[in-house]
Design an enzyme around this catalytic site. Structure first.
Site, PDB file in Angstrom:
ATOM      1  CB  ALA A  82     -16.462   0.303   0.920  1.00  0.00           C
ATOM      2  CB  SER A  84     -11.811   1.503  -1.050  1.00  0.00           C
ATOM      3  OG  SER A  84     -11.560   1.521  -2.446  1.00  0.00           O
ATOM      4  CB  THR A 133      -9.426  -2.081   5.042  1.00  0.00           C
ATOM      5  OG1 THR A 133      -8.046  -1.740   4.888  1.00  0.00           O
ATOM      6  CG2 THR A 133     -10.081  -0.987   5.896  1.00  0.00           C
ATOM      7  CG  ASP A 134      -4.379  -3.893   6.339  1.00  0.00           C
ATOM      8  OD1 ASP A 134      -4.877  -2.944   5.684  1.00  0.00           O
ATOM      9  OD2 ASP A 134      -3.284  -4.407   6.038  1.00  0.00           O
ATOM     10  CD  GLU A 135      -5.795   1.632   4.234  1.00  0.00           C
ATOM     11  OE1 GLU A 135      -5.822   2.837   4.494  1.00  0.00           O
ATOM     12  OE2 GLU A 135      -5.883   1.172   3.088  1.00  0.00           O
ATOM     13  CE1 TYR A 165     -11.736   2.440   2.843  1.00  0.00           C
ATOM     14  CE2 TYR A 165      -9.381   2.310   3.272  1.00  0.00           C
ATOM     15  CZ  TYR A 165     -10.565   1.695   2.943  1.00  0.00           C
ATOM     16  OH  TYR A 165     -10.604   0.348   2.720  1.00  0.00           O
ATOM     17  CB  SER A 168     -15.646   5.880   6.819  1.00  0.00           C
ATOM     18  OG  SER A 168     -14.880   5.309   5.775  1.00  0.00           O
ATOM     19  CE  LYS A 169     -14.504  -1.082   4.882  1.00  0.00           C
ATOM     20  NZ  LYS A 169     -15.637  -1.751   4.156  1.00  0.00           N
ATOM     21  CG  ASN A 194      -2.414  -2.097   0.627  1.00  0.00           C
ATOM     22  OD1 ASN A 194      -2.894  -1.945   1.748  1.00  0.00           O
ATOM     23  ND2 ASN A 194      -1.902  -1.108  -0.077  1.00  0.00           N
ATOM     24  CG  ASN A 195      -7.305  -7.211  -2.046  1.00  0.00           C
ATOM     25  OD1 ASN A 195      -8.115  -8.018  -2.473  1.00  0.00           O
ATOM     26  ND2 ASN A 195      -6.976  -7.178  -0.762  1.00  0.00           N
ATOM     27  CE  LYS A 204      -7.784   2.535  -3.854  1.00  0.00           C
ATOM     28  NZ  LYS A 204      -8.360   1.307  -3.344  1.00  0.00           N
ATOM     29  N   PRO A 220       5.111   8.685  -9.409  1.00  0.00           N
ATOM     30  CG  PRO A 220       2.985   9.480  -8.882  1.00  0.00           C
ATOM     31  CD  PRO A 220       3.749   8.781  -9.967  1.00  0.00           C
ATOM     32  CE1 TYR A 222       1.409  10.098  -3.760  1.00  0.00           C
ATOM     33  CE2 TYR A 222       0.139   9.335  -1.878  1.00  0.00           C
ATOM     34  CZ  TYR A 222       0.194   9.830  -3.166  1.00  0.00           C
ATOM     35  OH  TYR A 222      -0.972  10.066  -3.847  1.00  0.00           O
TER      36      TYR A 222
END
Length: 354
Positions: A82, A84, A133-135, A165, A168-169, A194-195, A204, A220, A222
């Site tokens: 994927a 990701s 993913t949990d997203e 992303y 699409s998952k 998150n891994n 990442k 940085p 966010y």
């Protein structure tokens, strides 16, 4: 068993391949296109095993997939291939639609055709394990917004993806479940938090911060850095995935999490503290932290309820966030050559997704 692993040269995929070859008697066919995030150097430790085979194949290429199934005759598929990275999906969503949706569809059809031709015993034993993913669930209430008990993602949480992303998952998860319902194709889905850990491509958060810190570059953050993620050590995830493909029930979904909710700022500060002790310099690495414009549509909180994995499959994470993160920092310190090779002069840890 003979297990076909897609995306086996990627971060989580390579951990799965290393785990299977190192801890079981099963064979692995690694199917990977070797995009920027896939690297065979992550598999050097098991590459010479007689139980390991590599096929450089794009999962969107039906003809090549048919050849691989016919040649290797797998007993199960673990689908990890994927795109990701959320920021990358904001900058260029087309690759995510192609790989995550079209690729999953193509793989499902190739696997289904192969499955229909198996004898009754092998057909009954076959599994298609889709790793997600949990997203896909969107985000959860944040402590700033909610003063009651904070909810967790469960296997029945409605889907509400926020980014190209995660959308699409989510689409790929729906395809997998539809193939079970419509065709009786034996699928299982897992959704993970998150891994982090060794062999993680430096786009990442955790590897990017480690490498930027060592080079004296800005770290940085966010927005305010108050986004919360549940962190799962990648080798714990690999164990969980093998449990699911060998012991999980067809048609079930299993959420896999590390029970480690941390704000992004806390993650970065912890990395800086570990580096202060392992590679001390005149000032703390935390002084390199800067705050930058937030990601568009940034989810504020993810958190997994992994109680089903615990109760039904007797899986529990071995690493705490503190032990796993220290192992991760130590690995990057010891593997600078790998970091240079995977970036290959084409990725400079620049900001994407603005």
């Amino acid at each position: 068993m003979k297990i076909l692993v897609t995306g086996g040269a990627g971060f989580i995929g390579s951990a799965v391949v290393r785990y299977i070859i190192g801890n079981t008697q099963d064979c692995v066919i690694n199917v990977d296109k070797l995009t920027y995030a896939g690297n065979l150097e992550s598999l050097i430790s098991i590459a010479d095993s007689s139980r390991y085979t590599f096929e450089k194949v794009d999962i969107c290429n039906r003809g090549e997939l048919d050849r691989v199934f016919a040649m290797h005759k797998p007993d199960a598929v673990m689908h990890l291939a994927a795109e990701s990275h959320v920021d990358r999906s904001i900058t260029g969503p087309a690759d995510f639609i192609q790989t995550n949706i079209v690729g999953t569809y193509t793989l499902l059809e190739a696997a289904r055709q192969y499955w229909t031709q198996l004898d009754a015993k092998r057909k009954a034993a076959f599994r298609f394990h889709h790793i997600s993913t949990d997203e896909v669930y969107g985000d959860l209430p944040h402590p700033d917004e909610n003063h009651g008990e904070l909810p967790l993602f469960t296997e029945t949480t409605p889907y509400a993806p926020s980014s190209p992303y995660s959308a699409s998952k989510a689409a790929s998860d729906h395809l997998v479940r539809a193939w079970l319902r419509t065709y009786g194709f034996p699928t299982i889905v897992t959704n993970c938090s998150n891994n982090y850990g060794p062999y993680h491509f430096p786009e990442k958060l955790i590897p990017l911060v480690i490498l930027n810190a060592l080079e004296g570059k800005p770290l940085p953050i966010y927005g305010k850095g108050d986004q919360i993620r549940d962190w799962l050590y990648v080798e714990d995830h690999a164990r969980a995935l093998y449990k699911v493909v060998t012991e999980g029930k067809i048609g079930e979904t299993y959420n896999i999490g590390g029970h480690n909710e941390k704000q992004n700022l806390e993650v970065v500060q912890t990395i800086c503290s570990i580096l202060d002790s392992l590679v001390p310099k005149a000032t703390s690495y935390a002084e390199q932290i800067i705050y930058v414009a937030d990601r568009p549509g940034h989810d504020r909180r993810y958190a997994i309820d992994a109680s089903k994995m615990s109760a039904e499959l007797n899986w529990h994470p071995k690493e705490t966030f503190e032990t796993g993160l220290r192992k991760t920092v130590e690995w990057y310190l010891a593997n600078q050559e790998w970091c240079q090779h995977v970036q290959n002069g084409t990725y400079h840890r620049e900001r994407l997704g603005i």
